[in-house]
Design a protein around this motif. Structure first.
Motif, short mmCIF file in Angstrom:
data_model
loop_
_atom_site.label_atom_id
_atom_site.label_comp_id
_atom_site.label_asym_id
_atom_site.label_seq_id
_atom_site.Cartn_x
_atom_site.Cartn_y
_atom_site.Cartn_z
N ALA A 29 26.06 50.01 48.81
CA ALA A 29 27.11 50.31 47.93
C ALA A 29 27.22 49.23 46.76
CB ALA A 29 28.39 50.21 49.05
N ALA A 30 27.71 49.67 45.76
CA ALA A 30 27.75 48.95 44.64
C ALA A 30 29.39 48.48 44.32
CB ALA A 30 27.29 49.56 43.62
N LEU A 42 36.75 51.63 40.40
CA LEU A 42 35.76 51.21 41.16
C LEU A 42 35.58 49.70 40.84
CD1 LEU A 42 33.03 53.98 40.65
CD2 LEU A 42 34.40 53.69 42.80
N LEU A 43 35.60 49.02 41.80
CA LEU A 43 35.55 47.42 41.62
C LEU A 43 34.27 46.90 42.18
CD1 LEU A 43 38.90 46.65 42.74
CD2 LEU A 43 38.48 47.14 40.38
N PRO A 44 33.37 46.28 41.17
CA PRO A 44 31.81 45.79 41.46
C PRO A 44 32.26 44.89 42.83
CG PRO A 44 32.25 45.51 39.43
CD PRO A 44 33.51 45.73 39.66
N LEU A 45 31.51 45.02 44.08
CA LEU A 45 31.63 44.49 45.13
C LEU A 45 31.31 43.00 44.80
CD1 LEU A 45 29.98 46.66 47.87
CD2 LEU A 45 32.14 45.85 47.80
N SER A 46 30.36 42.74 44.07
CA SER A 46 30.07 41.36 43.87
C SER A 46 30.91 40.68 43.25
CB SER A 46 28.61 41.12 42.78
OG SER A 46 28.92 41.84 41.74
N GLN A 47 31.89 41.22 42.59
CA GLN A 47 32.91 40.53 42.02
C GLN A 47 34.41 40.42 42.72
OE1 GLN A 47 33.60 41.98 38.02
NE2 GLN A 47 31.40 41.82 37.56
N ASN A 107 36.59 37.40 43.69
CA ASN A 107 35.32 36.78 44.63
C ASN A 107 35.48 35.36 44.38
OD1 ASN A 107 32.68 35.42 45.07
ND2 ASN A 107 32.23 37.76 45.43
N PRO A 108 35.43 34.51 45.35
CA PRO A 108 35.44 32.95 44.88
C PRO A 108 34.52 32.39 43.84
CG PRO A 108 35.57 33.45 47.09
CD PRO A 108 35.25 34.61 46.68
N LEU A 124 33.65 52.23 50.18
CA LEU A 124 32.64 51.86 49.41
C LEU A 124 31.98 53.18 48.84
CD1 LEU A 124 31.02 49.33 52.01
CD2 LEU A 124 32.48 48.83 50.20
N ARG A 125 31.51 52.76 47.68
CA ARG A 125 30.77 53.92 46.74
C ARG A 125 29.43 53.18 46.43
NH1 ARG A 125 34.63 56.09 48.83
NH2 ARG A 125 35.91 57.46 47.78
#
Length: 175
Positions: A29-30, A42-47, A107-108, A124-125
């Motif tokens: 998932a992104a 949609l919010l980026p998982l990395s952020q 994200n910290p 998640l998507r």
């Protein structure tokens, strides 16, 4: 209390699914899909950071209406922003609606002690969940990414949290 346990269960399931997907070579998932003010994002998982149940927020006087105040999230003080109100399509919420809402911390790695109030978590998507992408609407904020359209025709606006956290509007909470 039940909300906190349900949220912890959701986070555990999501973490388990991500780990399983990584180990099996499956498309990961992104984005984290959320709903705020009746709209899909949609919010980026990395952020995105940790998800918290609604908690009491200490109001801060003389701030924008979309800045709800300060919350203690696992010992870290974070400014709480009502995402829908900040984007101009939110209304005040009842205590019941707030009890069902969630706080999504940044994200910290973004070094922003803030959290977004969202009405509902949608899961998640991955990129393969969408059949078509469109450019962000004309005159949209700089933190808007493309619009992703799923097979049901549902439109999901991507929000870049890192860009959002650097905008003048986000950083200027003074009324």
């Amino acid at each position: 209390m039940a909300n906190r346990e349900a949220l912890r269960d959701l986070q555990s399931r999501l973490a388990g699914r991500l780990q399983a997907a990584r180990s099996e070579g499956v498309t990961v998932a992104a984005w984290l899909a959320v709903q705020a003010g009746g709209r899909d994002y949609l919010l980026p998982l990395s952020q995105a950071g940790e998800i918290f149940p609604w908690t009491g927020v200490q109001p801060v006087p003389y701030t924008q209406p979309w800045f709800l105040g300060i919350a203690n999230l696992r010992g870290t003080l974070a400014g709480v922003v009502d995402l829908a109100q900040m984007l101009g399509h939110g209304e005040g919420r009842s205590e019941q609606a707030l009890a069902e809402a969630s706080l999504l911390a940044f994200n910290p790695s973004l070094e922003v002690n803030a959290a977004l109030l969202v009405d509902r978590l949608q899961g998640l998507r991955a990129a393969d969940a969408f059949v078509h992408n469109e450019a962000a609407p004309p005159r949209s904020p700089t933190f808007f990414g493309p619009v992703h359209i799923d097979s049901a025709g549902r439109r999901w606006q991507e929000l870049q949290l890192q860009r959002l956290s650097q905008t003048t509007k986000f950083l200027s909470i003074r009324a």
